[in-house]
Design an enzyme around this catalytic site. Structure first.
Site, mmCIF file in Angstrom:
data_model
loop_
_atom_site.group_PDB
_atom_site.id
_atom_site.type_symbol
_atom_site.label_atom_id
_atom_site.label_comp_id
_atom_site.label_asym_id
_atom_site.label_seq_id
_atom_site.Cartn_x
_atom_site.Cartn_y
_atom_site.Cartn_z
ATOM 1 N N GLY A 172 -5.581 -5.290 6.225
ATOM 2 C CA GLY A 172 -6.621 -4.281 6.352
ATOM 3 C C GLY A 172 -7.773 -4.629 7.274
ATOM 4 O O GLY A 172 -8.304 -3.766 7.976
ATOM 5 N N ARG A 226 -13.959 -7.175 -2.312
ATOM 6 C CA ARG A 226 -13.455 -6.953 -0.940
ATOM 7 C C ARG A 226 -13.015 -5.493 -0.774
ATOM 8 O O ARG A 226 -12.353 -4.928 -1.622
ATOM 9 C CB ARG A 226 -12.282 -7.890 -0.669
ATOM 10 C CG ARG A 226 -11.605 -7.700 0.690
ATOM 11 C CD ARG A 226 -10.381 -6.806 0.613
ATOM 12 N NE ARG A 226 -9.569 -6.875 1.833
ATOM 13 C CZ ARG A 226 -8.487 -6.149 2.044
ATOM 14 N NH1 ARG A 226 -8.069 -5.297 1.136
ATOM 15 N NH2 ARG A 226 -7.805 -6.260 3.165
ATOM 16 N N GLY A 249 -10.902 -3.008 1.745
ATOM 17 C CA GLY A 249 -9.948 -3.049 2.846
ATOM 18 C C GLY A 249 -10.018 -1.824 3.728
ATOM 19 O O GLY A 249 -11.037 -1.118 3.775
ATOM 20 N N ASP A 250 -8.939 -1.559 4.426
ATOM 21 C CA ASP A 250 -8.907 -0.442 5.373
ATOM 22 C C ASP A 250 -8.621 0.900 4.709
ATOM 23 O O ASP A 250 -9.006 1.948 5.232
ATOM 24 C CB ASP A 250 -7.847 -0.692 6.450
ATOM 25 C CG ASP A 250 -6.458 -0.859 5.853
ATOM 26 O OD1 ASP A 250 -6.321 -1.565 4.828
ATOM 27 O OD2 ASP A 250 -5.501 -0.281 6.401
ATOM 28 N N THR A 298 0.904 -1.145 0.000
ATOM 29 C CA THR A 298 0.000 0.000 0.000
ATOM 30 C C THR A 298 0.936 1.186 0.000
ATOM 31 O O THR A 298 2.095 1.045 0.370
ATOM 32 C CB THR A 298 -0.869 0.023 1.283
ATOM 33 O OG1 THR A 298 -1.947 -0.918 1.153
ATOM 34 C CG2 THR A 298 -1.508 1.365 1.556
HETATM 35 N N1 ASP Z 1 -3.894 -2.430 3.905
HETATM 36 C C1 ASP Z 1 -4.007 -3.016 2.599
HETATM 37 C C2 ASP Z 1 -5.259 -3.817 2.528
HETATM 38 O O1 ASP Z 1 -5.540 -4.600 3.419
HETATM 39 C C3 ASP Z 1 -2.861 -3.872 2.192
HETATM 40 C C4 ASP Z 1 -1.550 -3.554 2.781
HETATM 41 O O2 ASP Z 1 -1.268 -2.453 3.199
HETATM 42 O O3 ASP Z 1 -0.709 -4.453 2.815
HETATM 43 O O4 ASP Z 1 -5.930 -3.720 1.537
#
Ligand code: ASP
Length: 311
Positions: A229, A204, A206-207, A176
């Site tokens: 996430g 999906r 994520g965060d 990310t």
């Molecule tokens: N936070 C990101 C997600 O879960 C992935 C990552 O930062 O590794 O989509």
């Protein structure tokens, strides 16, 4: 007023012994370019919001990082990019998810914040908005990298053979990009952009685009996260850091450590954050092998590091 910027190119890097010198050099150069892109905006008196967008665009355009060009693949072999921005001075935010053809998802997140009545837009409707906004659109080949495609194939093999989550190599788990900044008018901003996790289910979320989880900025601090996430959402990580500063009177370092070293591991979450506060202090904590990271704090001290114990 001090200016400060901090950014990340993802947590969970390779072990030092497994990284070849040319790759390491390329990652460091990419981080340095992105840091300069954002810091130049701040030095010229630009806003924290412009600075974080400049840094994140540079990282999205760099195929080494999992955001924009070079994003990871979903289980069905597509890319579904997500991004968010937050302007702490107005506590305003925008985010996007499920993008396959927008060159710079962070700019679409900003357009959602500034020119739509909503905070979050997703999938085809978000891409239609990008076209109406005149943002640069690209075909799938632009975003493709063999490295990410191979990671998908390996991950599918692992899933088929019943491998456990702990078996995934760190560098395949995470990625990310994000930036946080303080400008010379005391305004804070955060931006985050990602392809998400390799072999994530289609749809999906994520965060990164969840305001208060992977991205947060207010009058006290700005936070951008990277890591697994689902755990950052469950911990409301970004907002939690800010709340600890506001309600417990913790320093930025203490608040970040509580969330990254205590709350997330308790739930099982690995990753890290970059954060800056209204005084120009910077924190770059993570609870895994490493995190691509770079910063120039309010006193002008520069850091650029990948591994644990460095910088
Ligand atoms: N936070 C990101 C997600 O879960 C992935 C990552 O930062 O590794 O989509």
């Amino acid at each position: 007023m001090p200016i400060a910027i901090a950014l990340h190119g993802g947590a969970g890097t390779l072990r030092r012994s497994e990284m070849d010198a040319a790759a390491e050099q390329a990652y460091r150069a990419g981080l340095a370019r992105a840091l300069e892109a954002g810091h130049a905006v701040l030095r010229a008196g630009g806003s924290a919001l412009d600075a974080v967008c400049a840094s994140v665009c540079a990282l999205e355009d760099d195929p080494l990082f999992n955001a924009g060009r070079g994003s990871v693949y979903t289980l069905d072999g597509k890319q579904e990019m997500e991004a968010a921005v937050m302007d702490g001075s107005r506590q305003d935010a925008g985010s996007v998810t499920g993008l396959g053809c927008v060159q710079n998802p962070v700019l679409l997140a900003r357009a959602v914040m500034e020119r739509s009545p909503h905070v979050t837009l997703g999938f085809a409707a978000a891409e239609d908005f990008a076209r109406r906004e005149g943002l640069d659109m690209r075909p799938p080949e632009y975003f493709h990298t063999d490295k990410r495609w191979q990671a998908l194939l390996l991950e599918k093999e692992r899933l088929a053979s019943g491998g456990k989550d702990e078996d995934i190599p760190e560098d395949r788990k995470h990625g990310t990009v994000g930036a946080v900044a303080l400008d010379d008018q005391g305004r804070l901003a955060a931006a985050t952009s990602t392809g998400g996790r390799t072999a994530k289910w289609p749809g999906r979320i994520g965060d990164t685009p969840v305001i208060g989880a992977g991205t947060w900025a207010d009058g006290d601090c700005a936070v951008s996260a990277t890591g697994h996430g689902e755990y950052f959402v469950r911990a409301a990580a970004g907002h939690e850091i800010s709340a600890r500063i506001r309600y417990l009177g913790e320093t930025l370092e203490q608040a970040c450590a509580a969330v990254v070293q205590d709350d997330l591991p308790r739930l099982g979450g690995t990753g890290g954050v970059v954060a800056v506060d209204k005084n120009g202090r910077v924190a770059l904590p993570f609870n895994c092998e490493g995190m691509y990271r770079a910063a120039i704090d309010g006193q002008g001290r520069a850091t650029l590091a990948i591994y644990r114990g460095e910088g």
